[in-house]
Motif scaffolding. Sequence first.
Motif, PDB file in Angstrom:
ATOM      1  N   TYR A   9       0.841  -1.207   0.000  1.00 30.75           N
ATOM      2  CA  TYR A   9       0.000   0.000   0.000  1.00 30.75           C
ATOM      3  C   TYR A   9       0.875   1.256   0.000  1.00 30.75           C
ATOM      4  N   VAL A  10       1.893   1.260   0.841  1.00 26.63           N
ATOM      5  CA  VAL A  10       2.796   2.417   0.910  1.00 26.63           C
ATOM      6  C   VAL A  10       3.518   2.611  -0.423  1.00 26.63           C
ATOM      7  N   ALA A  11       3.941   1.515  -1.033  1.00 27.42           N
ATOM      8  CA  ALA A  11       4.631   1.610  -2.325  1.00 27.42           C
ATOM      9  C   ALA A  11       3.681   2.082  -3.420  1.00 27.42           C
ATOM     10  N   GLN A  12       2.431   1.605  -3.406  1.00 27.69           N
ATOM     11  CA  GLN A  12       1.452   2.012  -4.414  1.00 27.69           C
ATOM     12  C   GLN A  12       1.139   3.507  -4.321  1.00 27.69           C
ATOM     13  N   ASN A  13       1.171   4.041  -3.110  1.00 33.45           N
ATOM     14  CA  ASN A  13       0.882   5.463  -2.917  1.00 33.45           C
ATOM     15  C   ASN A  13       2.134   6.330  -3.002  1.00 33.45           C
ATOM     16  N   ARG A  14       3.213   5.759  -3.488  1.00 38.67           N
ATOM     17  CA  ARG A  14       4.456   6.456  -3.813  1.00 38.67           C
ATOM     18  C   ARG A  14       5.134   7.148  -2.624  1.00 38.67           C
ATOM     19  N   TYR A  15       4.939   6.618  -1.449  1.00 37.93           N
ATOM     20  CA  TYR A  15       5.648   7.171  -0.295  1.00 37.93           C
ATOM     21  C   TYR A  15       7.145   6.887  -0.395  1.00 37.93           C
ATOM     22  N   PHE A  16       7.499   5.791  -1.065  1.00 41.25           N
ATOM     23  CA  PHE A  16       8.908   5.439  -1.181  1.00 41.25           C
ATOM     24  C   PHE A  16       9.659   6.349  -2.133  1.00 41.25           C
ATOM     25  N   ASP A  23       9.450   9.634  -1.761  1.00 39.22           N
ATOM     26  CA  ASP A  23       9.674  10.821  -0.944  1.00 39.22           C
ATOM     27  C   ASP A  23      10.957  10.637  -0.129  1.00 39.22           C
ATOM     28  N   GLU A  24      11.927  11.536  -0.325  1.00 41.46           N
ATOM     29  CA  GLU A  24      13.209  11.435   0.379  1.00 41.46           C
ATOM     30  C   GLU A  24      13.041  11.571   1.893  1.00 41.46           C
ATOM     31  N   ALA A  25      12.071  12.362   2.332  1.00 45.70           N
ATOM     32  CA  ALA A  25      11.842  12.507   3.777  1.00 45.70           C
ATOM     33  C   ALA A  25      11.365  11.180   4.375  1.00 45.70           C
ATOM     34  N   PHE A  26      10.532  10.461   3.650  1.00 41.19           N
ATOM     35  CA  PHE A  26      10.042   9.169   4.138  1.00 41.19           C
ATOM     36  C   PHE A  26      11.181   8.146   4.178  1.00 41.19           C
ATOM     37  N   ILE A  27      12.049   8.166   3.181  1.00 41.37           N
ATOM     38  CA  ILE A  27      13.206   7.267   3.163  1.00 41.37           C
ATOM     39  C   ILE A  27      14.112   7.585   4.354  1.00 41.37           C
ATOM     40  N   GLY A  28      14.293   8.853   4.634  1.00 43.82           N
ATOM     41  CA  GLY A  28      15.078   9.256   5.801  1.00 43.82           C
ATOM     42  C   GLY A  28      14.438   8.779   7.101  1.00 43.82           C
ATOM     43  N   TYR A  29      13.108   8.810   7.157  1.00 38.45           N
ATOM     44  CA  TYR A  29      12.402   8.334   8.335  1.00 38.45           C
ATOM     45  C   TYR A  29      12.621   6.834   8.521  1.00 38.45           C
ATOM     46  N   LEU A  30      12.631   6.074   7.423  1.00 35.34           N
ATOM     47  CA  LEU A  30      12.888   4.635   7.514  1.00 35.34           C
ATOM     48  C   LEU A  30      14.306   4.366   8.022  1.00 35.34           C
ATOM     49  N   LYS A  31      15.251   5.198   7.613  1.00 37.93           N
ATOM     50  CA  LYS A  31      16.617   5.042   8.120  1.00 37.93           C
ATOM     51  C   LYS A  31      16.680   5.383   9.605  1.00 37.93           C
ATOM     52  N   TYR A  32      15.953   6.413  10.000  1.00 35.16           N
ATOM     53  CA  TYR A  32      15.912   6.812  11.407  1.00 35.16           C
ATOM     54  C   TYR A  32      15.344   5.691  12.277  1.00 35.16           C
ATOM     55  N   LEU A  33      14.352   4.980  11.762  1.00 37.76           N
ATOM     56  CA  LEU A  33      13.682   3.932  12.549  1.00 37.76           C
ATOM     57  C   LEU A  33      14.565   2.723  12.819  1.00 37.76           C
ATOM     58  N   GLN A  34      15.737   2.682  12.257  1.00 39.83           N
ATOM     59  CA  GLN A  34      16.622   1.553  12.516  1.00 39.83           C
ATOM     60  C   GLN A  34      17.111   1.513  13.962  1.00 39.83           C
ATOM     61  N   TYR A  39      14.163  -3.169  -3.451  1.00 42.40           N
ATOM     62  CA  TYR A  39      13.055  -3.821  -2.742  1.00 42.40           C
ATOM     63  C   TYR A  39      11.848  -2.886  -2.647  1.00 42.40           C
ATOM     64  N   ARG A  40      12.119  -1.619  -2.389  1.00 37.96           N
ATOM     65  CA  ARG A  40      11.000  -0.652  -2.282  1.00 37.96           C
ATOM     66  C   ARG A  40      10.225  -0.572  -3.587  1.00 37.96           C
ATOM     67  N   THR A  41      10.920  -0.541  -4.717  1.00 38.02           N
ATOM     68  CA  THR A  41      10.202  -0.463  -5.992  1.00 38.02           C
ATOM     69  C   THR A  41       9.531  -1.791  -6.333  1.00 38.02           C
ATOM     70  N   ALA A  42      10.136  -2.892  -5.947  1.00 43.84           N
ATOM     71  CA  ALA A  42       9.552  -4.206  -6.248  1.00 43.84           C
ATOM     72  C   ALA A  42       8.251  -4.425  -5.466  1.00 43.84           C
ATOM     73  N   MET A  43       8.148  -3.867  -4.283  1.00 45.40           N
ATOM     74  CA  MET A  43       6.942  -4.098  -3.473  1.00 45.40           C
ATOM     75  C   MET A  43       5.723  -3.358  -4.025  1.00 45.40           C
TER      76      MET A  43
END
Length: 175
Positions: A34-41, A43-54, A81-85
Amino acid sequence: MNLSSYKDPDGGRQRFLLELEFVQCLANPTYIHYVAQNRYFEDEAFIGYLKYLQYWQQPKYISFLMFFCLYFLELLQNPNYRTAMAHPANKELAHRQQFYYWKNYRNNRLKHILPRPLPEPVAPQPPASLPPVPSASPAPSPMQYNNMLPKNEPRNMVSAGIDPRKRKYVLLSSS
């Protein structure tokens, strides 16, 4: 308002719970799709948030997680992986693999954590002056085990004419 003077009214509890919920949502391949379909991946800010969540991989935070979401969080660091999902077939593949992992997780884990049986003890050899003891008869076949069960065994109660509803009292009184 100066951000350096901002004090969180609940000491960061609300933020912690929101991030915990989001990280655990990542254990669901359908949500990632769902997140990939709505193109959140994209967004550079969202990618940064995923890195922060590590930071959830640290031992003091891992104990709060209930699902295998850190694996997906690690996979989401990879742009391929983000684009494949975004493709439904990949979502189904990830979901199926996750299902089979969970289905067999307990059995696979038990293979590695259960202790192995101890080797059979070796019987001491009799002194040479005594005649050898004849070997014991072979173990009874599985068909013979059924006749060796005590009469108040639950499997034999119906054939013995005992009402199955009263078997609890029969078993307790025979002890």
